[in-house]
Structures are given as C-alpha cells and as structure tokens.
Design a protein around this motif. Structure first.
Motif: not given
Length: 132
Positions: A15, A21, A24-25, A28, A55, A57-59, A62
């Motif tokens: 990460f 964050e 990663l966003e 993705l 978004l 998938q990001k959640s 994480m």
C-alpha cells in the motif's frame, strides 16, 4: 459488513509502495479503464460505472491489506454474481492487465508478484460466482 482479513505486513507495505490511498486510486482507475477497453474482457464492463467499481475495489483492498479496520462492500463472490460466466482465461487476462498497469506505475517485480498472488486467492470464488 464483510469480514475480509488477508492482510500481512508485506501487503501493508505494498500500500505504501503504490503511493498510499491516492496512489492506489490512480492505479485502480487506470487499471479498470484498461480492462473496460480490452477486447477479451471489456464486455464485462459495458454499461457499468468504471470509477465506482475502481473505488469499491480500493475500499476492499485497503481493508484486505490491513490499512483500514472495516469494509462495508460486497465480497468478491457477491460482486461478480450478476456477470456473465467468468472463465479462467478471463481471470488470467485481468492479471496480465494488472501486471502491465503496475509496471507502468513503477512498481518493482516483487510488489507486482505480491499483488498478483493476492488476486489469485480470489480466482475460484470469482469464477464460481458468475452466472453460467
């Protein structure tokens, strides 16, 4: 709430490697855009909100990577239930696009392998959950 716990110190470090964050966003969003335009798997994304999927998938990532304490979304199996049958070749193509995207974002081979191996853990659930 879906109880997903796959985290490890290496995934938490991934990460950070990807840029937290925001990084990663970005990865993705780019990844899902590429998949939506791909000749082999793009049809899965027709009529779908690509940004919303990225978004979510990001959640999920994480939480699964141990960055956040909870995740309120669907499990991978539930998220793919209404899709056409996902074959092994479709899943493999997704992994190829993911590896290409991660290389473009400057991740090293070890980080790419770690992320790909994480994704492989969901192969059976995703393939078995899609409609036949």
């Amino acid at each position: 709430m879906t109880n997903i716990k796959l985290s490890s110190p290496r995934l938490t470090a991934l990460f950070a490697d990807v840029g937290g964050e925001q990084g990663l966003e970005r990865v993705l969003l780019n990844f899902y855009e590429k998949m939506s335009r791909d000749l082999l798997i793009g049809f899965f994304f027709e009529g779908k909100d690509i940004k919303d999927i990225a978004l979510k998938q990001k959640s999920f990532l994480m939480r699964a990577w141990g960055v956040t304490p909870s995740y309120q979304g669907k499990s991978p199996a539930d998220a793919h239930k209404q899709l056409p049958r996902i074959l092994s070749g479709h899943f493999d193509r997704r992994l190829v696009i993911l590896a290409e995207t991660l290389r473009e974002f400057g991740l090293n081979d070890e980080s790419i392998e770690l992320w790909i191996n994480f994704e492989k853990k969901f192969r059976q659930a995703v393939q078995d959950s899609s409609t036949q």
